[in-house]
Design a protein around this motif. Structure first.
Motif, PDB file in Angstrom:
ATOM      1  N   GLU A 245       0.827  -1.203   0.000  1.00  0.00           N
ATOM      2  CA  GLU A 245       0.000   0.000   0.000  1.00  0.00           C
ATOM      3  C   GLU A 245       0.863   1.256   0.000  1.00  0.00           C
ATOM      4  OE1 GLU A 245      -3.600   2.148  -0.065  1.00  0.00           O
ATOM      5  OE2 GLU A 245      -3.140   0.041  -0.455  1.00  0.00           O
ATOM      6  N   LYS A 248       2.144   1.838  -3.464  1.00  0.00           N
ATOM      7  CA  LYS A 248       1.025   2.301  -4.292  1.00  0.00           C
ATOM      8  C   LYS A 248       0.758   3.791  -4.058  1.00  0.00           C
ATOM      9  CE  LYS A 248      -3.961   1.611  -4.855  1.00  0.00           C
ATOM     10  NZ  LYS A 248      -5.137   0.812  -4.396  1.00  0.00           N
ATOM     11  N   PRO A 277       2.976  -4.952  -9.343  1.00  0.00           N
ATOM     12  CA  PRO A 277       2.047  -3.831  -9.554  1.00  0.00           C
ATOM     13  C   PRO A 277       0.777  -4.295 -10.253  1.00  0.00           C
ATOM     14  CG  PRO A 277       4.278  -3.284 -10.280  1.00  0.00           C
ATOM     15  CD  PRO A 277       4.258  -4.755 -10.031  1.00  0.00           C
ATOM     16  N   ILE A 281      -2.162   0.539 -11.056  1.00  0.00           N
ATOM     17  CA  ILE A 281      -0.893   1.258 -10.907  1.00  0.00           C
ATOM     18  C   ILE A 281      -0.265   1.489 -12.271  1.00  0.00           C
ATOM     19  CG2 ILE A 281       1.461   1.121  -9.986  1.00  0.00           C
ATOM     20  CD1 ILE A 281       0.346  -0.385  -7.587  1.00  0.00           C
TER      21      ILE A 281
END
Length: 307
Positions: A245, A248, A277, A281
């Protein structure tokens, strides 16, 4: 104890009660405190018979065995962990009847139970009981109460308790700082969370992986993405891998600020540490670098290699 263990494995808890009554009537063997603690553990953890666990504790003198404070505290903790808050105080008040001398662990368990059901004022009353019982509160005492306040969004009260803790000569540990940093972040006070981390380091309190992750989330929440990148480098240098996270969020942050080189760094680090990913993303990254055909082509190659 072997017979009782076999009955427990067979889920024959009625059989255990029958055997215990027979032992009490025949009085042919002397049972130890550890024996009763194991029986209580079987009732509480395996059988879910909380009442039987309590009854066994208070029945111990009838077997000419008096419970130790360890066994007494085990029952208190069993009640708190199973959320039987309504009977915790009743059992606690029975300590003198059982010849048990209350210790700091006993009081900590009571505080844990009170904080668990939101009775913070009552928890303070128990905190004031420590000197009356010739005990001293420890870091566990304060961390439990600080957690209780943070869970309810009462951050200022939690910091007041931190000040009291330090006045009384109890040094906060990593767990206390982690609780406070998380509490601040949940209330949107992320800059204060970052400052608290600096204070923690100045006090010589070593952070753990949880500390680093919470501070990283503070930086990300504050949209300090370049600082977050530097912090992530420090984390990995210390062997702490940021969460999926985190990568990201930092990549999305770099994209939003058109920091293409940093986007490249974040993506490479993400893959390096074993994270794949997801499509969202990749779409965000390609949108960011779309105008740079060379970089866009590079990511296209990456995508093909991974998938």
């Amino acid at each position: 104890m072997t017979v009782i263990d076999k009955l427990a494995i067979a889920n024959n808890f009625d059989g255990i009660e029958t055997l215990m009554q027979r032992i009490k009537l025949e009085r042919k063997c002397r049972l130890s405190d550890e024996f009763f603690r194991n029986v209580i553990k079987i009732y509480g953890h395996l059988g879910g018979r909380i009442n039987s666990a309590i009854e066994t504790l208070f029945d111990m003198p009838n077997y000419k065995c008096w419970p130790s404070v360890k066994t007494f505290n085990f029952v208190l903790n069993l009640l708190v962990s199973t959320k039987h808050f309504d009977v915790v105080h009743e059992v606690y008040m029975g300590a003198s009847k059982l010849g048990v001398e209350i210790d700091a662990c006993s009081l900590n368990i009571i505080i844990k139970g009170l904080c668990g059901c939101g009775q913070m004022e009552a928890a303070f009353s128990v905190l004031d009981e420590f000197p009356k019982q010739k005990c001293r509160p420890n870091v566990r005492t304060f961390s439990t109460m600080i957690h209780g306040f943070c869970e309810r969004g009462c951050i200022d009260e939690a910091f007041n308790l931190l000040e009291r803790m330090e006045r009384e000569g109890v040094e906060p540990d990593t767990i206390v700082f982690n609780i406070l940093i998380l509490g601040l972040r949940k209330r949107g006070r992320v800059e204060e969370g970052i400052e608290l981390f600096d204070r923690m380091m100045l006090k010589g309190c070593d952070p753990n992986s949880g500390t680093y992750q919470e501070v990283l989330y503070c930086l990300l929440d504050a949209k300090r993405f370049v600082d977050a990148k530097d912090f992530m480098k420090k984390m990995t240098d210390k062997g702490v891998i940021p969460s999926y996270e985190s990568y990201k969020l930092v990549i999305n942050g770099f994209c939003s600020e058109n920091l293409v080189e940093n986007v490249d760094w974040g993506l490479r680090q993400m893959v390096k540490h074993g994270f794949v990913p997801k499509m969202g993303i990749w779409k965000r990254v390609l949108q960011c670098v779309f105008l740079d055909s060379r970089i866009a082509n590079c990511y296209h190659i990456w995508y093909e290699e991974i998938f």
